[in-house]
Design a protein around this motif. Sequence first.
Motif, short mmCIF file in Angstrom:
data_model
loop_
_atom_site.label_atom_id
_atom_site.label_comp_id
_atom_site.label_asym_id
_atom_site.label_seq_id
_atom_site.Cartn_x
_atom_site.Cartn_y
_atom_site.Cartn_z
N THR A 142 0.83 -1.19 0.00
CA THR A 142 0.00 0.00 0.00
C THR A 142 0.87 1.25 0.00
OG1 THR A 142 -0.09 0.19 2.42
CG2 THR A 142 -1.73 -1.25 1.34
N GLU A 143 0.26 2.36 -0.35
CA GLU A 143 1.01 3.63 -0.37
C GLU A 143 1.52 3.98 1.02
OE1 GLU A 143 0.38 8.33 -1.68
OE2 GLU A 143 -1.22 6.84 -2.00
N GLU A 144 0.72 3.76 2.04
CA GLU A 144 1.14 4.07 3.40
C GLU A 144 2.35 3.25 3.81
OE1 GLU A 144 -0.63 4.24 7.99
OE2 GLU A 144 -1.84 3.41 6.36
N GLU A 145 2.39 1.99 3.43
CA GLU A 145 3.52 1.13 3.79
C GLU A 145 4.82 1.66 3.18
OE1 GLU A 145 1.57 -3.30 4.37
OE2 GLU A 145 1.91 -2.56 2.33
N LEU A 146 4.73 2.19 1.98
CA LEU A 146 5.93 2.68 1.30
C LEU A 146 6.34 4.06 1.78
CD1 LEU A 146 5.23 1.50 -2.36
CD2 LEU A 146 6.59 0.37 -0.61
N THR A 147 5.37 4.94 2.01
CA THR A 147 5.71 6.32 2.37
C THR A 147 6.16 6.46 3.82
OG1 THR A 147 3.37 6.76 2.85
CG2 THR A 147 4.17 7.32 0.64
N THR A 148 5.86 5.49 4.66
CA THR A 148 6.28 5.58 6.06
C THR A 148 7.59 4.86 6.34
OG1 THR A 148 4.91 3.63 6.58
CG2 THR A 148 3.91 5.80 6.92
N LEU A 149 8.17 4.25 5.33
CA LEU A 149 9.45 3.56 5.52
C LEU A 149 10.52 4.55 5.99
CD1 LEU A 149 9.70 1.15 2.43
CD2 LEU A 149 9.61 0.49 4.84
N GLY A 150 11.22 4.20 7.04
CA GLY A 150 12.32 5.03 7.53
C GLY A 150 11.90 6.27 8.29
N ALA A 151 10.60 6.42 8.58
CA ALA A 151 10.13 7.65 9.24
C ALA A 151 10.75 7.83 10.63
CB ALA A 151 8.62 7.65 9.33
N THR A 152 10.86 6.76 11.39
CA THR A 152 11.39 6.89 12.75
C THR A 152 12.90 7.14 12.74
OG1 THR A 152 11.55 4.47 12.91
CG2 THR A 152 9.57 5.52 13.81
N ALA A 153 13.59 6.59 11.74
CA ALA A 153 15.03 6.87 11.62
C ALA A 153 15.24 8.34 11.25
CB ALA A 153 15.66 5.96 10.58
N MET A 154 14.41 8.86 10.36
CA MET A 154 14.49 10.27 9.99
C MET A 154 14.22 11.16 11.20
SD MET A 154 14.98 12.66 7.77
CE MET A 154 14.95 11.79 6.19
N GLN A 155 13.32 10.72 12.08
CA GLN A 155 13.00 11.53 13.26
C GLN A 155 14.18 11.64 14.20
OE1 GLN A 155 10.07 13.22 13.41
NE2 GLN A 155 11.09 14.27 15.12
N VAL A 156 15.03 10.62 14.23
CA VAL A 156 16.24 10.69 15.06
C VAL A 156 17.11 11.87 14.60
CG1 VAL A 156 18.34 9.49 15.79
CG2 VAL A 156 16.22 8.21 15.50
N LEU A 157 17.24 12.02 13.27
CA LEU A 157 18.01 13.12 12.71
C LEU A 157 17.35 14.46 13.01
CD1 LEU A 157 20.38 14.09 11.00
CD2 LEU A 157 19.01 13.64 8.95
N ALA A 158 16.03 14.53 12.84
CA ALA A 158 15.31 15.77 13.11
C ALA A 158 15.42 16.18 14.58
CB ALA A 158 13.84 15.62 12.72
N ASP A 159 15.34 15.21 15.48
CA ASP A 159 15.45 15.50 16.91
C ASP A 159 16.84 16.01 17.26
OD1 ASP A 159 12.83 14.71 17.25
OD2 ASP A 159 13.34 12.71 18.02
N ALA A 160 17.87 15.41 16.64
CA ALA A 160 19.24 15.85 16.91
C ALA A 160 19.45 17.28 16.44
CB ALA A 160 20.23 14.91 16.22
N LEU A 161 18.89 17.62 15.29
CA LEU A 161 19.01 18.98 14.78
C LEU A 161 18.22 19.96 15.65
CD1 LEU A 161 20.13 20.84 12.66
CD2 LEU A 161 18.25 20.20 11.13
N ALA A 162 17.04 19.56 16.09
CA ALA A 162 16.23 20.41 16.97
C ALA A 162 16.96 20.68 18.29
CB ALA A 162 14.88 19.76 17.24
N ASP A 163 17.69 19.68 18.78
CA ASP A 163 18.47 19.87 20.02
C ASP A 163 19.55 20.92 19.82
OD1 ASP A 163 16.94 17.99 21.34
OD2 ASP A 163 18.39 16.37 21.08
N CYS A 164 20.16 20.95 18.62
CA CYS A 164 21.18 21.96 18.33
C CYS A 164 20.55 23.35 18.31
CB CYS A 164 21.84 21.67 16.97
SG CYS A 164 22.94 20.24 16.96
N VAL A 165 19.35 23.45 17.76
CA VAL A 165 18.64 24.73 17.75
C VAL A 165 18.34 25.18 19.17
CG1 VAL A 165 16.54 25.91 17.03
CG2 VAL A 165 17.65 24.32 15.46
#
Length: 225
Positions: A142-165
Amino acid sequence: MKETNATSQDAPKRTARVRNRRGEGGRLREDIVDAAAALLDETGDERAITLRSVARKVGIAAPSIYPHFPDQPAIMLAVVRREFAALEAHLRAAVQEAGEDPRDRLYALSRAYLGYAQDHPGRYRTMFGGLWMPTLGDSSLTEEELTTLGATAMQVLADALADCVAAGQSSVADPQLDAVTLWVCLHGLAHQYSVTRIFPWPGEPVADAIITRVAKLNAGPTAAG
């Protein structure tokens, strides 16, 4: 590619698999995913992963796969999901080991990402599309299965950048957007590292230059300060 019938002498022998006890069907599912991942490591080609090849690797008949996976893309999805979970664990470990300074953690995370891509080139390529990703409607995915791949790994990067801010070490205005931008740059660098054999890379590590510029890092306060 259509498989031809082999003679009894040429046909590969399938190792008999011990039948699971009642309630152990989940073990067979994991064995199927393990076999597909092993085939990917051995061949480096997703096209080598078919229901028949996976069944031979596990030691079962191909129809035994259907109660667990409806088609080949579903098997590949399970492989990719597991690899993204491994990548996320790898990134979180790098952040944890880097200490308390947000800037150091972002550098460590980004370097860990590139290291993962270099250490697992076949799986990394498959995680981000490769040859396996089918057109929606042509498989069970399904589209949802494909578009959510790696979402939690990407959030690790976003959280690290937000911490720098938050620490005053980065001036980016949208950590979520800039995390995606940073990932695109790192992904491109990972690809170039994998395909470029001779290139006059500059003295300063390109990865560090990307992180500093895209994340708009500055000489803000350290965690100790």
